[in-house]
Design a protein around this motif. Sequence first.
Motif, PDB file in Angstrom:
ATOM      1  N   PHE A 111      27.277  34.641  93.011  1.00  0.00           N
ATOM      2  CA  PHE A 111      28.567  35.202  93.406  1.00  0.00           C
ATOM      3  C   PHE A 111      28.740  35.342  94.913  1.00  0.00           C
ATOM      4  N   GLY A 112      27.727  34.972  95.680  1.00  0.00           N
ATOM      5  CA  GLY A 112      27.875  34.887  97.129  1.00  0.00           C
ATOM      6  C   GLY A 112      28.410  36.151  97.768  1.00  0.00           C
ATOM      7  N   SER A 113      29.467  36.004  98.567  1.00  0.00           N
ATOM      8  CA  SER A 113      29.976  37.122  99.365  1.00  0.00           C
ATOM      9  C   SER A 113      30.578  38.235  98.533  1.00  0.00           C
ATOM     10  N   LEU A 114      30.869  37.983  97.269  1.00  0.00           N
ATOM     11  CA  LEU A 114      31.332  39.078  96.425  1.00  0.00           C
ATOM     12  C   LEU A 114      30.300  40.202  96.365  1.00  0.00           C
ATOM     13  N   THR A 115      29.013  39.848  96.508  1.00  0.00           N
ATOM     14  CA  THR A 115      27.990  40.885  96.426  1.00  0.00           C
ATOM     15  C   THR A 115      28.065  41.871  97.584  1.00  0.00           C
ATOM     16  N   GLU A 116      28.804  41.535  98.644  1.00  0.00           N
ATOM     17  CA  GLU A 116      28.983  42.504  99.730  1.00  0.00           C
ATOM     18  C   GLU A 116      29.705  43.755  99.245  1.00  0.00           C
ATOM     19  N   THR A 117      30.516  43.616  98.209  1.00  0.00           N
ATOM     20  CA  THR A 117      31.232  44.778  97.678  1.00  0.00           C
ATOM     21  C   THR A 117      30.322  45.680  96.859  1.00  0.00           C
ATOM     22  N   ARG A 143      44.152  53.191  78.393  1.00  0.00           N
ATOM     23  CA  ARG A 143      44.395  52.160  79.408  1.00  0.00           C
ATOM     24  C   ARG A 143      45.638  52.406  80.276  1.00  0.00           C
ATOM     25  N   PRO A 144      46.780  52.845  79.725  1.00  0.00           N
ATOM     26  CA  PRO A 144      47.955  53.053  80.576  1.00  0.00           C
ATOM     27  C   PRO A 144      47.765  54.095  81.676  1.00  0.00           C
ATOM     28  N   TRP A 145      46.766  54.968  81.509  1.00  0.00           N
ATOM     29  CA  TRP A 145      46.571  56.038  82.479  1.00  0.00           C
ATOM     30  C   TRP A 145      45.529  55.687  83.544  1.00  0.00           C
ATOM     31  N   LEU A 146      44.961  54.487  83.484  1.00  0.00           N
ATOM     32  CA  LEU A 146      43.978  54.095  84.496  1.00  0.00           C
ATOM     33  C   LEU A 146      44.551  54.142  85.917  1.00  0.00           C
ATOM     34  N   PRO A 147      45.785  53.650  86.167  1.00  0.00           N
ATOM     35  CA  PRO A 147      46.304  53.755  87.536  1.00  0.00           C
ATOM     36  C   PRO A 147      46.381  55.193  88.039  1.00  0.00           C
ATOM     37  N   THR A 148      46.777  56.115  87.194  1.00  0.00           N
ATOM     38  CA  THR A 148      46.864  57.515  87.630  1.00  0.00           C
ATOM     39  C   THR A 148      45.483  58.072  87.931  1.00  0.00           C
ATOM     40  N   LEU A 149      44.482  57.700  87.144  1.00  0.00           N
ATOM     41  CA  LEU A 149      43.112  58.128  87.425  1.00  0.00           C
ATOM     42  C   LEU A 149      42.629  57.548  88.751  1.00  0.00           C
ATOM     43  N   ILE A 150      43.016  56.314  89.059  1.00  0.00           N
ATOM     44  CA  ILE A 150      42.665  55.710  90.349  1.00  0.00           C
ATOM     45  C   ILE A 150      43.314  56.480  91.496  1.00  0.00           C
ATOM     46  N   ALA A 151      44.591  56.848  91.336  1.00  0.00           N
ATOM     47  CA  ALA A 151      45.289  57.595  92.388  1.00  0.00           C
ATOM     48  C   ALA A 151      44.649  58.962  92.615  1.00  0.00           C
ATOM     49  N   LEU A 152      44.282  59.636  91.528  1.00  0.00           N
ATOM     50  CA  LEU A 152      43.662  60.954  91.649  1.00  0.00           C
ATOM     51  C   LEU A 152      42.355  60.896  92.440  1.00  0.00           C
ATOM     52  N   ALA A 171      39.061  50.008  94.830  1.00  0.00           N
ATOM     53  CA  ALA A 171      39.702  49.520  93.609  1.00  0.00           C
ATOM     54  C   ALA A 171      40.164  48.085  93.780  1.00  0.00           C
ATOM     55  N   MET A 172      40.627  47.744  94.985  1.00  0.00           N
ATOM     56  CA  MET A 172      41.080  46.390  95.242  1.00  0.00           C
ATOM     57  C   MET A 172      39.905  45.435  95.429  1.00  0.00           C
ATOM     58  N   ALA A 173      38.911  45.847  96.229  1.00  0.00           N
ATOM     59  CA  ALA A 173      37.769  44.982  96.502  1.00  0.00           C
ATOM     60  C   ALA A 173      36.971  44.711  95.232  1.00  0.00           C
ATOM     61  N   ARG A 271      49.416  46.013  85.680  1.00  0.00           N
ATOM     62  CA  ARG A 271      48.692  45.442  86.809  1.00  0.00           C
ATOM     63  C   ARG A 271      49.313  45.895  88.131  1.00  0.00           C
ATOM     64  N   LEU A 272      50.643  45.909  88.201  1.00  0.00           N
ATOM     65  CA  LEU A 272      51.317  46.368  89.415  1.00  0.00           C
ATOM     66  C   LEU A 272      51.121  47.868  89.613  1.00  0.00           C
ATOM     67  N   ALA A 273      51.105  48.615  88.521  1.00  0.00           N
ATOM     68  CA  ALA A 273      50.866  50.057  88.620  1.00  0.00           C
ATOM     69  C   ALA A 273      49.471  50.334  89.170  1.00  0.00           C
ATOM     70  N   ARG A 274      48.505  49.521  88.777  1.00  0.00           N
ATOM     71  CA  ARG A 274      47.147  49.690  89.301  1.00  0.00           C
ATOM     72  C   ARG A 274      47.124  49.444  90.807  1.00  0.00           C
ATOM     73  N   TRP A 275      47.788  48.364  91.260  1.00  0.00           N
ATOM     74  CA  TRP A 275      47.826  48.097  92.701  1.00  0.00           C
ATOM     75  C   TRP A 275      48.525  49.229  93.446  1.00  0.00           C
ATOM     76  N   ARG A 276      49.650  49.699  92.918  1.00  0.00           N
ATOM     77  CA  ARG A 276      50.402  50.740  93.628  1.00  0.00           C
ATOM     78  C   ARG A 276      49.576  52.021  93.728  1.00  0.00           C
ATOM     79  N   ALA A 277      48.814  52.336  92.674  1.00  0.00           N
ATOM     80  CA  ALA A 277      47.950  53.514  92.709  1.00  0.00           C
ATOM     81  C   ALA A 277      46.884  53.363  93.783  1.00  0.00           C
ATOM     82  N   ALA A 278      46.281  52.170  93.870  1.00  0.00           N
ATOM     83  CA  ALA A 278      45.259  51.931  94.881  1.00  0.00           C
ATOM     84  C   ALA A 278      45.855  51.960  96.286  1.00  0.00           C
TER      85      ALA A 278
END
Length: 362
Positions: A111-117, A143-152, A171-173, A271-278
Motif C-alpha cells: 500500500f506504499g504511501s498510504l501507510t503514512e496515515t 450507520r446513518p449516525w456515523l457522520p454525527t459521531l465523527i463531528a462529535l 476521517a478524510m485521510a 457519503r456527503l454527510a460524512r465529508w461535511r462532518a469531517a
Amino acid sequence: MTVGVEEEFLLVDARTLRVVPAAPLVLATAAGLPHEVHPEGTRYQVEISTPVADSATALREELATLRRTLARAAGAHGCRLLAAPSPVVAVEGPLHLTDDEPRQREQHRRFGSLTETLVSCGRHIHIGTLDVDTAVAVSNRVRPWLPTLIALAANSPFWGGRDTGHASWRAMAWAGWPSAGLPPHFTSTAHFRRSVQILLSSGAALDTKMVYWDLRPSGHWPTLEIRAPDMSPDIDTAVLQAELVRALVATALRDIEELRPEPALRDEVLRLARWRAAHDGLEGFGLDPYTGAEIPAADLAEAMLDLVAPELAASGELDHAAKTLAALLRDGSGAHRQRAAYARRQDLNDVLRHLADETENF
C-alpha cells in the motif's frame, strides 16, 4: 449491553513534543498489564483496551487507570502521551513501522504511501454481546449516525504542520484506504461476508483485521465495533461517545424487535454527510443523512441524544450524557480547542502542549 473501548496514543518526546519510536520500551515497562496495553501499527504508538464494562462509571474508571499506568510508563522513558489523531507536525525521517511483524512490512510493500496515515489514532468502541447476524442488522440502523459521531469526536485539524481546513482530517485521510470509510448497507449476513471476501480477494485488504470500515461486526469479538471517532484527550468525551453508541445499538435492537422498518437512506447523501462532518466538525453544519438538508451540527448531535434518550435513561446515563454534550457544545470540540491554542501565537508547539496537558488530566 456491555461496552469496551480501545484508545490509541502517540508517544512524544517530553521536551520537543515530537513523536518518538519508543513504543517497545514503553510497552516493556507497562508489561504488568499484558492484555490491556498493546503495540499499534507504528513504533510511535501504543494502545489500551478496557475490560468489558457494563456501566459508564466502570468504563471511566478503567480508562483513567489505564491512561495513568501508560503515562507513568511513558514518563520513565522521557515521553508523554498524546491523545491526538495526528502528530500535528510532519514525522521526520523514514516511517518506523512495528517492523517485528511481517504483516506490517507486507502492508507497507503493498500500500506504499498510504501507510503514512498509520501514524494516526482513533477510538474504537465495542458493543456486545451480539452474534454476527444481529450485528449486521444493527449496523444498518446505526450507520446513518456515523457522520454525527465523527463531528462529535473531531480533533484533527492540523496534519503535517498545517491547518487542513477540516475538523477531522483523520476521517478524510483514513478513508483513502480501499477497505475504509462507510460500510455498505448489508441485505444479509451473507452479503456482509461476501463484501469482506471481495476486499480480501481484490487485494484491498491483507486480512480481516484490515476491514477498516467506520462500523463493522468485529472479526474477533461478539461485538459491533465503531471505528469512526477521532482520538481525543478528554475522558468524559470518551465516555459520552461510548454511552451514545451503546444507546444507538440498544435503540436499533428495540426497533428490530418491534419490526419497525428502516428509514430510507441514500448512500450518496450519507457519503456527503460524512465529508461535511469531517469538514465542519461540531461548530459548523452537517447534513441530514436522510434528506441531505443542511442543519447545524449541534442540532444533529442533540437530535441523536433525543433519539436514544429512553435507552440512556434506562441505563442511568442520561444525566451524564446530557451534561457532557452540553459542555462540549459550550466549550467546543477538540478541533476547536486546538485551533484556539494555535491562534494565541500561531505556534504549533502550543497545540502540542495543549494536547499533552489535556491527555494527562485524568
